[in-house]
Design a protein around this motif. Structure first.
Motif, PDB file in Angstrom:
ATOM      1  N   TRP A 298     -10.003   2.763   6.684  1.00  0.00           N
ATOM      2  CA  TRP A 298     -10.165   2.313   5.728  1.00  0.00           C
ATOM      3  C   TRP A 298     -10.927   1.211   6.254  1.00  0.00           C
ATOM      4  N   ALA A 299     -10.437  -0.220   6.637  1.00  0.00           N
ATOM      5  CA  ALA A 299     -10.896  -0.838   8.034  1.00  0.00           C
ATOM      6  C   ALA A 299     -11.993  -1.116   7.984  1.00  0.00           C
TER       7      ALA A 299
ATOM      8  N   ARG B 225     -11.376  -8.348   2.994  1.00  0.00           N
ATOM      9  CA  ARG B 225     -12.019  -8.998   3.981  1.00  0.00           C
ATOM     10  C   ARG B 225     -12.698  -9.873   3.632  1.00  0.00           C
TER      11      ARG B 225
ATOM     12  N   TYR C 221       0.758  -1.365   0.340  1.00  0.00           N
ATOM     13  CA  TYR C 221       0.097  -0.118   0.323  1.00  0.00           C
ATOM     14  C   TYR C 221       0.873   1.309   0.064  1.00  0.00           C
TER      15      TYR C 221
ATOM     16  N   VAL D 192      -8.555  -3.641   0.673  1.00  0.00           N
ATOM     17  CA  VAL D 192      -8.790  -4.633   2.009  1.00  0.00           C
ATOM     18  C   VAL D 192      -9.965  -4.458   2.202  1.00  0.00           C
TER      19      VAL D 192
END
Length: 293
Positions: A267-268, A219, A202, A215
Motif C-alpha cells: 500500500w505504501a 502522504r 488499520y 495511506v
C-alpha cells in the motif's frame, strides 16, 4: 443421516458456549476495572488502550484485581504494550534525524540537516490521527526540551481526548495538543507534519481499499522529507474469542482483520513512498512500518 446435522449441531453448541462466556465476562468479569472500561467505552477504544498501557491491575472485592491482572496479561495486550515501545523507539529515531535532541543527549543529525528537515518554527511536528488519550506520546514529549517536539493528537472519541488533555495538564506538558478529527478524512494541520502516526487503527478496518486510500491521503499531508508511521496486525491467536465476546466502541462485536506486512508495505509503495521498512514488536503480533519519499 447424521452428517447433515453435524454442522448445525456444532454451531448450536458453539453459540451456547460463546453466550455463556459473554454472560460470565459481562457479570463476574466486570469486577475487573479493565473489563468494565471495555464495556463502557469499547474494548477497541482509546480509553481501553490507555488503561492497558498503564498496566496496573485494579478491581473490586479483591478477586477483581486478580481478574484484571489475568486480563492485562492477555497476549494481545502484551503485544500492544510492546508495540508502544517500538513506536516510541521509531519516533525517537525520526526526531533525532531532524535534529531533535533529548533532554539527556544530543541529536544524531547535523545542523545542516536540521535546518532542511525541521519546520520554520524549529519544532519537529508529529501528528497522530487516531491517538486516543495519547499517553505514550506524552511520555515522548516529556523526553525533549520545550520547543523541540510538538504533537497534535486527534481522535473521534471525545472522552479519550478529554482524558488525554487532563493528563497532559496534570503533567504540565506544553508540547501536546488535542483536537477532534476523523483519521480517514483528516483536515490539514496549521503546517505540514514531519511525522504522521496511525497506530492501532488499520487493524480495526476490514476493507483493504479504505486503508490504501488512507495511506495515499496521509502522504499528501506530509512535509517534504516527512514520514508516515503506521501499524499492522499480522496475526492474533484470540481472534475468534474477541469477535464472539468483546464489544467495540460502537457496541457491536469487535471483529479484527490480520494482514501480512508485505501487503501493508505494498500500500505504501503504491501511494508513492519510495523508502518503506517494517519492524516487528517483541511479542510478534504487530509490525510498525515507516514510509517516506
Amino acid at each position: 443421516m447424521t452428517k447433515p446435522l453435524t454442522k448445525p449441531l456444532t454451531k448450536r453448541v458453539n453459540d451456547v458456549r460463546w453466550a455463556a462466556v459473554r454472560m460470565l465476562l459481562g457479570t463476574v468479569g466486570r469486577l475487573s476495572d479493565g473489563i468494565r472500561i471495555g464495556y463502557r467505552h469499547g474494548f477497541d477504544s482509546g480509553s481501553m488502550l490507555d488503561y492497558v498501557y498503564v498496566n496496573k491491575a485494579r478491581g473490586r472485592l479483591g478477586v477483581g484485581r486478580i481478574i484484571d491482572r489475568v486480563y492485562l496479561n492477555a497476549v494481545g495486550w502484551r503485544a500492544i504494550r510492546a508495540r508502544r515501545e517500538l513506536l516510541k523507539e521509531v519516533l525517537r529515531e525520526e526526531i533525532a534525524q531532524r535534529g531533535g535532541a533529548g533532554r539527556e543527549g544530543a541529536g544524531h543529525g547535523g545542523a545542516g540537516r536540521e535546518a532542511s528537515r525541521r519546520g520554520a518554527s524549529g519544532e519537529v511536528f508529529v501528528l497522530d490521527v487516531a491517538s486516543g488519550p495519547g499517553r505514550y506520546l506524552q511520555d515522548l514529549v516529556e523526553e525533549y526540551e520545550p520547543g523541540t517536539v510538538r504533537v497534535e493528537c486527534r481522535d473521534l472519541d471525545r472522552a479519550g481526548l478529554a482524558q488525554g488533555e487532563g493528563l497532559a495538564l496534570e503533567r504540565g506538558l506544553k508540547g501536546i495538543a488535542y483536537a477532534h478529527g476523523d483519521a480517514l478524512d483528516p483536515r490539514p494541520a496549521d503546517r505540514a507534519p514531519d511525522v504522521v502516526v496511525v497506530s492501532g487503527l488499520y487493524e480495526l478496518l476490514l476493507d483493504d481499499a479504505v486503508i490504501a486510500a488512507s495511506v495515499e491521503r496521509l502522504r499528501s499531508m506530509l512535509a517534504p522529507g516527512g514520514v508516515l508511521v503506521f501499524t499492522t496486525q499480522t496475526r492474533h491467536p484470540q481472534l475468534e474469542f474477541i469477535a464472539q465476546v468483546l464489544p467495540n466502541r460502537e457496541g457491536a462485536l469487535w471483529v479484527m482483520k490480520c494482514r501480512p506486512v508485505e501487503l501493508a508495505e505494498e500500500w505504501a509503495a503504491k501511494a508513492g513512498f519510495t523508502e518503506v521498512a517494517s519492524r516487528r514488536e517483541a511479542v510478534g503480533l504487530f509490525t510498525v512500518t515507516t514510509a517516506r519519499g
